[in-house]
Design a protein around this motif. Structure first.
Motif, PDB file in Angstrom:
ATOM      1  N   LYS A   6      -1.586   8.640  -5.204  1.00  0.00           N
ATOM      2  CA  LYS A   6      -2.947   8.549  -4.552  1.00  0.00           C
ATOM      3  C   LYS A   6      -3.122   7.733  -3.015  1.00  0.00           C
ATOM      4  CE  LYS A   6      -5.216  10.036  -8.092  1.00  0.00           C
ATOM      5  NZ  LYS A   6      -5.862  11.361  -8.212  1.00  0.00           N
ATOM      6  N   SER A   7      -3.769   8.625  -2.146  1.00  0.00           N
ATOM      7  CA  SER A   7      -3.661   7.818  -0.849  1.00  0.00           C
ATOM      8  C   SER A   7      -4.754   6.755  -0.993  1.00  0.00           C
ATOM      9  CB  SER A   7      -4.641   8.888   0.105  1.00  0.00           C
ATOM     10  OG  SER A   7      -4.852   8.188   1.006  1.00  0.00           O
ATOM     11  N   ILE A   8      -4.299   5.569  -0.279  1.00  0.00           N
ATOM     12  CA  ILE A   8      -5.034   4.404  -0.407  1.00  0.00           C
ATOM     13  C   ILE A   8      -5.304   3.901   1.043  1.00  0.00           C
ATOM     14  CG2 ILE A   8      -4.697   1.815  -1.208  1.00  0.00           C
ATOM     15  CD1 ILE A   8      -2.596   2.778  -3.224  1.00  0.00           C
ATOM     16  N   ARG A   9      -6.683   3.676   1.304  1.00  0.00           N
ATOM     17  CA  ARG A   9      -7.338   3.171   2.531  1.00  0.00           C
ATOM     18  C   ARG A   9      -8.145   2.130   2.337  1.00  0.00           C
ATOM     19  NH1 ARG A   9      -7.476   9.129   2.276  1.00  0.00           N
ATOM     20  NH2 ARG A   9      -9.714   8.679   1.614  1.00  0.00           N
ATOM     21  N   GLU A  17     -10.081   2.572  -3.107  1.00  0.00           N
ATOM     22  CA  GLU A  17      -8.775   3.212  -3.528  1.00  0.00           C
ATOM     23  C   GLU A  17      -7.619   2.555  -4.211  1.00  0.00           C
ATOM     24  OE1 GLU A  17      -8.156   5.438   0.139  1.00  0.00           O
ATOM     25  OE2 GLU A  17      -9.753   6.776  -0.355  1.00  0.00           O
ATOM     26  N   ALA A  53      -6.030   3.438  -7.866  1.00  0.00           N
ATOM     27  CA  ALA A  53      -4.539   3.442  -7.908  1.00  0.00           C
ATOM     28  C   ALA A  53      -4.080   2.552  -8.984  1.00  0.00           C
ATOM     29  CB  ALA A  53      -3.842   3.268  -6.593  1.00  0.00           C
ATOM     30  N   THR A  84       1.250   4.045  -3.266  1.00  0.00           N
ATOM     31  CA  THR A  84       0.908   5.448  -2.742  1.00  0.00           C
ATOM     32  C   THR A  84       1.871   6.364  -3.499  1.00  0.00           C
ATOM     33  OG1 THR A  84      -0.483   4.825  -0.866  1.00  0.00           O
ATOM     34  CG2 THR A  84       0.513   7.197  -0.884  1.00  0.00           C
ATOM     35  N   ILE A  93       0.994  -1.151   0.042  1.00  0.00           N
ATOM     36  CA  ILE A  93      -0.144   0.093   0.000  1.00  0.00           C
ATOM     37  C   ILE A  93       0.824   1.175  -0.043  1.00  0.00           C
ATOM     38  CG2 ILE A  93      -1.705   1.453   1.445  1.00  0.00           C
ATOM     39  CD1 ILE A  93      -3.059  -0.893   0.007  1.00  0.00           C
ATOM     40  N   ASP A  94       1.875   1.408   0.840  1.00  0.00           N
ATOM     41  CA  ASP A  94       2.751   2.390   1.082  1.00  0.00           C
ATOM     42  C   ASP A  94       3.343   2.758  -0.408  1.00  0.00           C
ATOM     43  OD1 ASP A  94       1.874   2.977   3.631  1.00  0.00           O
ATOM     44  OD2 ASP A  94       3.594   1.877   4.468  1.00  0.00           O
TER      45      ASP A  94
END
Length: 135
Positions: free
Chosen positions: A16-19, A23, A27, A11, A7-8
């Protein structure tokens, strides 16, 4: 052929923020549209008891869903997963089957290593579970 960011890392690569899974999909689509290569975003760092990994190709998306395994021995999971995928691809398996085979292996390696006490801090998974013959 395939990049396998967590995830990091995804991003940073996409900006793009991924939560959540939605998302992750957004991405991944950005990545495949811009670079025309497959991406497997590893969702082990998402909140919750379920882990989602997302494969996005130029042709389709596939979500891999599994219950998280509680373990402090997770060092090397990303490298092991990508190596196992490469091994399966080299054997001629298609991308989706290669990832599923590698994920089965990594799950069993995490389960086999979760009780190990090697060194201090985040320990390793066990690379020799019974399923090694599948790869």
């Amino acid at each position: 052929t395939l990049i396998t960011p967590n995830i990091d890392e995804a991003t940073v690569l996409t900006g793009k923020s991924i939560r959540d899974i939605r998302e992750m999909q957004e991405a991944a689509k950005i990545w495949t549209d811009n670079f025309h290569t497959d991406i497997l975003i590893k969702g082990g760092h998402l909140e919750g008891d379920i882990m989602f990994d997302l494969l996005c190709t130029t042709e389709f998306m596939h979500i891999y869903k599994e219950r998280k395994i509680e373990s402090s021995n997770l060092h090397g999971t990303g490298c092991t997963l990508s190596s196992a995928i490469a091994t399966c691809l080299a054997k001629g398996y298609p991308i989706q089957k290669s990832i599923q085979c590698a994920k089965t292996y990594i799950t069993e390696a995490i389960m086999a290593g979760k009780e190990l006490h090697i060194g201090n801090g985040n320990g390793p998974l066990w690379h020799f579970p019974d399923s090694i013959a599948q790869i």
